[in-house]
Design a protein around this motif. Structure first.
Motif, mmCIF file in Angstrom:
data_model
loop_
_atom_site.group_PDB
_atom_site.id
_atom_site.type_symbol
_atom_site.label_atom_id
_atom_site.label_comp_id
_atom_site.label_asym_id
_atom_site.label_seq_id
_atom_site.Cartn_x
_atom_site.Cartn_y
_atom_site.Cartn_z
ATOM 1 N N LEU A 130 0.818 -1.202 0.000
ATOM 2 C CA LEU A 130 0.000 0.000 0.000
ATOM 3 C C LEU A 130 0.857 1.260 0.000
ATOM 4 O O LEU A 130 0.529 2.244 -0.667
ATOM 5 C CB LEU A 130 -0.926 -0.010 1.216
ATOM 6 N N ALA A 131 1.961 1.247 0.743
ATOM 7 C CA ALA A 131 2.832 2.419 0.789
ATOM 8 C C ALA A 131 3.422 2.717 -0.581
ATOM 9 O O ALA A 131 3.464 3.884 -1.019
ATOM 10 C CB ALA A 131 3.939 2.201 1.819
ATOM 11 N N ARG A 132 3.864 1.681 -1.286
ATOM 12 C CA ARG A 132 4.410 1.886 -2.619
ATOM 13 C C ARG A 132 3.344 2.391 -3.587
ATOM 14 O O ARG A 132 3.599 3.268 -4.425
ATOM 15 C CB ARG A 132 5.022 0.577 -3.128
ATOM 16 N N PHE A 133 2.133 1.848 -3.470
ATOM 17 C CA PHE A 133 1.045 2.285 -4.348
ATOM 18 C C PHE A 133 0.688 3.750 -4.085
ATOM 19 O O PHE A 133 0.445 4.514 -5.026
ATOM 20 C CB PHE A 133 -0.181 1.388 -4.133
ATOM 21 N N MET A 134 0.649 4.142 -2.825
ATOM 22 C CA MET A 134 0.325 5.532 -2.503
ATOM 23 C C MET A 134 1.390 6.488 -3.030
ATOM 24 O O MET A 134 1.076 7.561 -3.550
ATOM 25 C CB MET A 134 0.176 5.689 -0.983
ATOM 26 N N LYS A 135 2.653 6.111 -2.902
ATOM 27 C CA LYS A 135 3.728 6.985 -3.377
ATOM 28 C C LYS A 135 3.703 7.144 -4.888
ATOM 29 O O LYS A 135 3.979 8.223 -5.414
ATOM 30 C CB LYS A 135 5.085 6.420 -2.938
ATOM 31 N N GLU A 136 3.390 6.059 -5.601
ATOM 32 C CA GLU A 136 3.468 6.079 -7.058
ATOM 33 C C GLU A 136 2.204 6.623 -7.720
ATOM 34 O O GLU A 136 2.285 7.223 -8.798
ATOM 35 C CB GLU A 136 3.754 4.668 -7.584
ATOM 36 N N LYS A 137 1.036 6.429 -7.090
ATOM 37 C CA LYS A 137 -0.211 6.734 -7.770
ATOM 38 C C LYS A 137 -1.076 7.785 -7.098
ATOM 39 O O LYS A 137 -1.813 8.494 -7.772
ATOM 40 C CB LYS A 137 -1.049 5.448 -7.909
ATOM 41 N N ILE A 138 -1.018 7.904 -5.798
ATOM 42 C CA ILE A 138 -1.968 8.743 -5.077
ATOM 43 C C ILE A 138 -1.356 10.070 -4.647
ATOM 44 O O ILE A 138 -1.920 11.131 -4.894
ATOM 45 C CB ILE A 138 -2.541 7.999 -3.849
#
Length: 327
Positions: A130-138
């Motif tokens: 989730l942390a990687r997804f938030m950094k890259e997309k959100i």
């Protein structure tokens, strides 16, 4: 249930009761929307629950012009361990309940019918994903044309070139046993051991940047210099901040800084400085409201035990969830 898949910005998700399934995910475009069928094999627990078959969706009124197009990568599901006999969306719900409500793993294990060890393992698996997804997309740095389009009216009059607002927030942490760490995390402002992070938002409260965590002893200026925020600035940007951010000497050429006037050394401020400070305070209040929304996650509002690691990832996930709930 809708808030779970809203986190990943899925337009519609069809959940099957058990066994194999087909998932329909809508990729949101700024100008058009296309539905792409992804054939994914997901293993669920053998006993289906009554609410596992459901279709959820949400409006994409704001995210669409900002991010263009993206969807949840299928590789995320391939990295999940198959030894966990809990549905994927139940695992995600467990993680979100841990963040929002601050529930202990023993409590979560009883709620989902699993052991405490399994609940802890699920959180450990999903946290970096989730942390990687938030950094890259959100959590994204918005371009200037987007900032011009979403800038509120309160900024357009006195701060038409304002790019973002910055402030530091502190998270209480249990006093470390190590004396060096205890000294580095002690905050003279809060008289407690804390972690400190730089929070950067757009004029419309959208989180654009979250730094790594520093010790509570670090000053706002030191964190700004070493957080990597300066590399995002370009000529023509205007930074709004509180009076503790004396960073004019490190800003790139063409970038301006607006902070309240200092009262030290003078009996009273000139009338124009009082007026400017009041106008600036009326717009800086936005970041205080955004930080208050971040602290709405109980895991961050309580004192974090010293045994909890990777708090940076937890802060990043919570900040990304705040972006998914803009109103």
């Amino acid at each position: 249930m809708w808030i779970i898949w809203r986190t990943f910005l899925c337009r519609s998700v069809t959940l099957a009761s058990s066994g194999q399934r087909f998932q329909s995910t809508t990729i949101v475009h700024a100008s058009q929307q296309k539905t792409v069928q992804h054939k994914r094999i997901l293993h669920h627990q053998s006993q289906p629950m009554t609410w596992m078959t459901k279709t959820v969706g949400f409006s994409q009124a704001y995210i669409s012009p900002v991010f263009g197009s993206f969807c949840l990568p299928s590789q995320i599901f391939l990295t999940l361990p198959r030894t966990i006999k809990l549905a994927v969306h139940h695992q995600l719900l467990l993680v979100l309940m841990r963040l929002r409500l601050g529930l202990m793993f023993t409590d979560l294990g009883k709620r989902f019918g699993i052991s405490r060890t399994t609940a802890c393992e699920i959180f450990a698996v999903w946290r970096p994903i989730l942390a990687r997804f938030m950094k890259e997309k959100i959590i994204a740095w918005l371009p200037k044309d987007t900032l011009e389009r979403i800038r509120p009216q309160s900024f357009s009059v006195h701060y038409p070139k304002a790019t973002f607002i910055i402030d530091c927030t502190e998270i209480f942490v249990q006093r470390p046993k190590n004396l060096r760490k205890r000294a580095q995390t002690y905050s003279n402002y809060n008289h407690h051991n804390t972690y400190k992070a730089l929070y950067c938002i757009a004029p419309n409260d959208f989180v654009m940047f979250v730094s790594k965590l520093f010790g509570g002893r670090a000053s706002d200026t030191f964190i700004t210099r070493n957080s990597g925020l300066i590399s995002h600035l370009i000529p023509g940007d205007q930074v709004l901040a509180d009076r503790g951010f004396t960073i004019t000497d490190v800003l790139p050429p063409g970038v301006t800084l607006a902070i309240p006037a200092f009262t030290r050394g003078c009996k009273e401020l000139p009338e124009h400085e009082v007026t400017r400070t009041r106008r600036l305070a009326n717009v800086i209040i936005h970041i205080e409201r955004t930080i208050r929304r971040l602290k709405g996650f109980t895991i961050l509002s309580n004192i974090i035990p010293g045994r909890i690691q990777h708090v940076d990832d937890i802060v990043t996930i919570c900040a990304g969830l705040c972006n998914c709930n803009l109103s």
